[in-house]
Write a protein that holds these residues in place. Structure first.
Motif, PDB file in Angstrom:
ATOM      1  N   THR A   1       0.843  -1.186   0.000  1.00 35.47           N
ATOM      2  CA  THR A   1       0.000   0.000   0.000  1.00 35.47           C
ATOM      3  C   THR A   1       0.882   1.240   0.000  1.00 35.47           C
ATOM      4  O   THR A   1       2.100   1.148   0.031  1.00 35.47           O
ATOM      5  CB  THR A   1      -0.903   0.026   1.244  1.00 35.47           C
ATOM      6  OG1 THR A   1      -0.061   0.092   2.391  1.00 35.47           O
ATOM      7  CG2 THR A   1      -1.784  -1.202   1.308  1.00 35.47           C
ATOM      8  N   GLU A   2       0.259   2.396   0.009  1.00 34.30           N
ATOM      9  CA  GLU A   2       1.016   3.642  -0.045  1.00 34.30           C
ATOM     10  C   GLU A   2       1.759   3.913   1.262  1.00 34.30           C
ATOM     11  O   GLU A   2       2.774   4.585   1.276  1.00 34.30           O
ATOM     12  CB  GLU A   2       0.069   4.800  -0.350  1.00 34.30           C
ATOM     13  CG  GLU A   2       0.795   6.064  -0.738  1.00 34.30           C
ATOM     14  CD  GLU A   2      -0.154   7.117  -1.261  1.00 34.30           C
ATOM     15  OE1 GLU A   2       0.127   8.296  -1.038  1.00 34.30           O
ATOM     16  OE2 GLU A   2      -1.165   6.756  -1.875  1.00 34.30           O
TER      17      GLU A   2
ATOM     18  N   GLY B   1       1.590   2.022  -3.555  1.00 33.53           N
ATOM     19  CA  GLY B   1       0.458   2.879  -3.903  1.00 33.53           C
ATOM     20  C   GLY B   1      -0.420   2.265  -4.967  1.00 33.53           C
ATOM     21  O   GLY B   1      -0.928   2.965  -5.838  1.00 33.53           O
TER      22      GLY B   1
ATOM     23  N   ASP C   1      -3.444   0.998  -7.019  1.00 29.96           N
ATOM     24  CA  ASP C   1      -4.836   1.426  -7.120  1.00 29.96           C
ATOM     25  C   ASP C   1      -5.510   0.619  -8.223  1.00 29.96           C
ATOM     26  O   ASP C   1      -4.922   0.406  -9.289  1.00 29.96           O
ATOM     27  CB  ASP C   1      -4.894   2.918  -7.459  1.00 29.96           C
ATOM     28  CG  ASP C   1      -6.317   3.428  -7.564  1.00 29.96           C
ATOM     29  OD1 ASP C   1      -7.116   3.176  -6.640  1.00 29.96           O
ATOM     30  OD2 ASP C   1      -6.633   4.074  -8.576  1.00 29.96           O
TER      31      ASP C   1
ATOM     32  N   ASP D   1      -8.960   0.481 -10.594  1.00 20.94           N
ATOM     33  CA  ASP D   1     -10.131   1.227 -11.051  1.00 20.94           C
ATOM     34  C   ASP D   1     -10.891   0.393 -12.063  1.00 20.94           C
ATOM     35  O   ASP D   1     -10.307  -0.123 -13.021  1.00 20.94           O
ATOM     36  CB  ASP D   1      -9.711   2.556 -11.706  1.00 20.94           C
ATOM     37  CG  ASP D   1      -9.082   3.506 -10.707  1.00 20.94           C
ATOM     38  OD1 ASP D   1      -9.746   3.819  -9.706  1.00 20.94           O
ATOM     39  OD2 ASP D   1      -7.930   3.912 -10.930  1.00 20.94           O
TER      40      ASP D   1
ATOM     41  N   GLY E   1       0.363   1.943 -10.070  1.00 17.41           N
ATOM     42  CA  GLY E   1       1.151   2.113  -8.868  1.00 17.41           C
ATOM     43  C   GLY E   1       2.498   2.706  -9.228  1.00 17.41           C
ATOM     44  O   GLY E   1       2.778   2.976 -10.405  1.00 17.41           O
TER      45      GLY E   1
END
Length: 146
Positions: free
Chosen positions: A45-46, A119, A121, A123, A140
């Motif tokens: 994750t970020e 990071g 993500d 969508d 990412g």
């Protein structure tokens, strides 16, 4: 989950492993080593866990996966929409597309010299009004960590 192992990307990972299990040619050994390196790319994750030191931010990487729901999945999903409940067929398609997109993201990161992606993500975008085509974009930052 199909990939580029066979002619035109016709073998899934499991089938290709079985097909090449006894093949020890240099080309196959090189491919196996590359597969291991790609799978070693870590997704996080970020927020960085303590002890994870990013030594180099390389670039943003993305992977796209367009997938379709066939007419039967659409039909049964429509029935589930009316009567309620979960559509296992749609969930399986979404799960498979997510796995494919994340694997492609790892490959992209590996190709630019990264050993991690931070990071990440996901969508989902509906490509058609009926919902029969969906695009999944994974993105990412490719980084190198110690």
């Amino acid at each position: 989950m199909l990939n580029s192992y066979g002619p035109g990307g016709t073998y899934c990972k499991k089938c290709n492993k079985e097909r090449l299990a006894d093949d020890n040619s240099p080309k196959v050994q090189e491919r196996r080593a590359k597969d291991v390196a790609i799978e070693a790319v870590m997704l996080t994750t970020e927020t960085y866990p303590e002890g994870l030191k990013i030594t180099k931010r390389i670039e943003i990487v993305t992977a796209e996966c367009a997938f379709g729901m066939n007419v039967f999945k659409d039909l049964f999903a429509g029935v589930r929409d009316v009567v309620g409940g979960r559509s296992e067929a749609v969930q399986k398609t979404l799960r498979d597309s997510r796995r494919t997109a994340l694997h492609e993201l790892k490959k992209e990161a590996f190709e630019v010299g990264a050993n991690a992606v931070v990071g990440v993500d996901l969508d989902y975008v509906e490509l058609s009004a009926s919902g029969s085509m969906v695009l999944l974009v994974a993105s990412g930052t490719a980084v190198h960590v110690e």
